[in-house]
Design an enzyme around this catalytic site. Structure first.
Site, mmCIF file in Angstrom:
data_model
loop_
_atom_site.group_PDB
_atom_site.id
_atom_site.type_symbol
_atom_site.label_atom_id
_atom_site.label_comp_id
_atom_site.label_asym_id
_atom_site.label_seq_id
_atom_site.Cartn_x
_atom_site.Cartn_y
_atom_site.Cartn_z
ATOM 1 C CD GLU A 65 -46.823 100.912 -14.683
ATOM 2 O OE1 GLU A 65 -45.726 101.120 -14.143
ATOM 3 O OE2 GLU A 65 -47.606 101.828 -14.977
ATOM 4 C CG ASN A 105 -53.506 98.710 -15.153
ATOM 5 O OD1 ASN A 105 -54.219 98.770 -16.147
ATOM 6 N ND2 ASN A 105 -53.040 99.787 -14.530
ATOM 7 C CG HIS A 134 -50.593 106.416 -19.824
ATOM 8 N ND1 HIS A 134 -51.383 107.426 -19.313
ATOM 9 C CD2 HIS A 134 -50.492 105.484 -18.848
ATOM 10 C CE1 HIS A 134 -51.728 107.115 -18.067
ATOM 11 N NE2 HIS A 134 -51.213 105.942 -17.767
ATOM 12 C CD GLU A 159 -52.960 103.742 -15.459
ATOM 13 O OE1 GLU A 159 -52.003 104.475 -15.782
ATOM 14 O OE2 GLU A 159 -52.870 102.836 -14.624
ATOM 15 C CG ASP A 216 -52.965 110.090 -20.630
ATOM 16 O OD1 ASP A 216 -52.293 109.304 -21.324
ATOM 17 O OD2 ASP A 216 -52.646 110.403 -19.467
HETATM 18 O O1 9MR Z 1 -51.121 109.926 -12.125
HETATM 19 C C1 9MR Z 1 -50.104 109.463 -11.268
HETATM 20 C C2 9MR Z 1 -49.198 110.621 -10.930
HETATM 21 O O2 9MR Z 1 -49.865 111.604 -10.180
HETATM 22 C C3 9MR Z 1 -47.990 110.101 -10.171
HETATM 23 O O3 9MR Z 1 -47.065 111.149 -9.979
HETATM 24 C C4 9MR Z 1 -47.351 108.984 -10.961
HETATM 25 C C5 9MR Z 1 -46.130 108.405 -10.281
HETATM 26 O O4 9MR Z 1 -45.580 107.372 -11.031
HETATM 27 O O5 9MR Z 1 -48.297 107.948 -11.153
HETATM 28 C C6 9MR Z 1 -49.323 108.371 -11.950
HETATM 29 O O6 9MR Z 1 -50.163 107.321 -12.303
HETATM 30 C C7 9MR Z 1 -49.562 106.209 -12.961
HETATM 31 C C8 9MR Z 1 -50.405 105.007 -12.646
HETATM 32 O O7 9MR Z 1 -50.504 104.840 -11.264
HETATM 33 C C9 9MR Z 1 -49.847 103.768 -13.281
HETATM 34 N N1 9MR Z 1 -49.638 103.920 -14.695
HETATM 35 C C10 9MR Z 1 -48.894 105.116 -15.093
HETATM 36 C C11 9MR Z 1 -49.544 106.360 -14.482
HETATM 37 C C12 9MR Z 1 -48.828 107.606 -14.967
HETATM 38 O O8 9MR Z 1 -47.532 107.666 -14.464
#
Ligand code: 9MR
Length: 445
Positions: A154, A195, A231, A259, A261
């Site tokens: 990011e 990513n 997402h 990722e 969803d």
């Molecule tokens: O799925 C992850 C969640 O359990 C955490 O609380 C969160 C914290 O920011 O991160 C989530 O995963 C993220 C991923 O590492 C990067 N892209 C966005 C995802 C969703 O927030």
């Protein structure tokens, strides 16, 4: 020392890993459909949950796992110089026991960093050394065991400018090339990715990513791929997704959907679930259409293990399996987009029974059966199955169960014989097992 410990964990995971079987055990697993098309099909996972039905589905349906949180800096080095690799090691061991790839996630991010790092005040030279050491340590630890790393996560704002972060503010945009170079030195065989989210379609942010990758390639910086997180919101798959994947492929890098969803406003209903299935289908089909799109990973495969409800209150149901591990229309849509022709959605106008193992220990386990009706109803029921490996029901609740040889019959209690159209009833039991604990198919009689 570490590798023998690792082997021990793998053996344990293999020993408690359940044999195959879900509500639709006859369907070809997504990982096999993907393999036939040259695609890896992955899921994000939580290490502590990799047993019972969750572990079962992870191992049978997916050819890759991504630790949802376990490899983030805040997880692995909560105090400076003090490392905790427990969950990350566990996930790697599970993957090895199930012949899966591991996608390492993530080395350089602005979020989920340890407080000692974010609260420190560092010179550029110190920051650079910290990052170099972190990458060396983590990538080095798993050298040869990680197929691909999300090295940088990011880095961009929505308008395509660089995001202001600890790394950008302290080191300038060169931190990205440095991180990739250090990761490559630590594990020359791992594929290295940048990513990001909201880079699925052609837009300002994805164009900034495109220009960065192009320039890194021109400079000879080791960059193997881009991760499009995906997402997505119901009904909002970008029309330019495939075109965007194709333009990255044209730069000579791989693309992964990292990722995926598709969230919806709750409650879910059949119309939204059908729309969601169409969305999953079009994302997977876009990847399937481009040779260099090598991986589709869902960010959690069950609605019970999704970041969405806590991040977006009122939204959820974003994954291909519901909270009871039943495949949703989205699951079947993914299978179809990967060329699965034999998948059949759950019959309409019927009552069906689904068996799952909710926990398991060395000699015993707790199971449950959920009877659900749609377009039909029941006023009483009997659930029957045959155990395949000598398991024995020792105690049941919300049903009366008898076992004769391997054959089990469970009859409704006085208060739960009625299952209305659209409703469900669950009963539970404890059992004993040894050797293996395969999931049987339940029939209603
Ligand atoms: O799925 C992850 C969640 O359990 C955490 O609380 C969160 C914290 O920011 O991160 C989530 O995963 C993220 C991923 O590492 C990067 N892209 C966005 C995802 C969703 O927030």
């Amino acid at each position: 020392m570490r590798s023998s410990l690792r082997a021990g964990v793998a053996a344990l995971v293999a020993a408690v890993g359940l044999a195959t079987g879900t509500a639709h055990a006859a369907d070809t697993p997504l990982r096999d459909l993907g393999a036939a098309k040259g695609k890896v099909v992955g899921t994000a996972v939580t290490g502590s949950r990799l047993t019972g039905t969750y572990g079962d589905i992870t191992g049978t349906q997916f050819s890759a796992v991504t630790p949802g949180n376990a490899m983030k800096w805040g997880s692995v080095e909560p105090a400076r110089g003090s490392f905790d690799w427990t969950e990350a090691d566990q996930i790697v061991a599970f993957a090895q026991a199930h012949h899966q790839q591991v996608r390492g996630h993530t080395l350089v991010w602005h979020s989920q960093n340890p407080s000692w790092l974010t609260n420190g005040s560092w010179t550029s030279a110190q920051l650079s050394d910290l990052l170099h050491d972190h990458i060396d340590t983590e990538v080095g630890r798993y050298k040869g065991e990680i197929a691909a790393w999300d090295v940088v996560n990011e880095p961009f704002n929505e308008d395509g400018t660089y995001r202001s972060t600890l790394w950008y503010d302290g080191l300038g945009s060169g931190y990205i090339a440095s991180a990739l170079t250090w990761a490559h030195a630590a594990d020359p065989d791992a594929k290295l990715y940048i990513n990001d989210y909201n880079v699925e379609g052609v837009n300002a942010k994805s164009t900034a990513l495109y220009n960065l990758v192009k320039s890194l390639k021109q400079q000879g910086v080791p960059i193997d791929g881009v991760g499009l997180q995906a997402h997505l919101i119901l009904g909002q798959v970008p029309a330019t997704l495939q075109q965007n994947i194709q333009r990255f492929a044209g730069l000579g890098v791989d693309v992964a959907i990292t990722e995926l969803d598709v969230r919806m406003q709750l409650p879910a209903d059949s119309t939204k679930l059908a729309r969601q299935a169409a969305d999953f289908r079009s994302v997977v089909a876009a990847c399937a259409a481009v040779t260099r799109c090598v991986n589709v990973t869902v960010w959690g495969f069950t609605d019970d293990d999704s970041w969405v409800p806590s991040a977006f209150p009122g939204y959820g149901a974003a994954t291909p399996y519901d909270e009871n591990y039943q495949p949703k229309p989205a699951y079947h849509a993914i299978a179809e987009a990967l060329g699965g022709g034999t998948t059949t959605p759950p019959p309409t106008g019927a009552c069906t029974a689904a068996y799952s193992v909710s926990s398991q220990w060395n000699t015993g386990f707790t199971g449950q059966v959920t009877i659900s009706c749609s377009g039909a109803s029941l006023s009483s029921w009997k659930a029957n199955w045959t155990f395949g490996a000598g398991q024995q029901v020792t105690q049941a609740w919300n049903a009366a169960c008898t076992q004769s040889g391997a054959a089990v019959t469970c009859t409704n209690a006085s208060y739960n014989g009625s299952v209305p159209d659209g409703g469900s009833v669950t009963f539970g039991f404890n059992g004993s097992w040894s050797g293996s604990n395969p999931v049987p198919t339940v029939t209603l009689g």
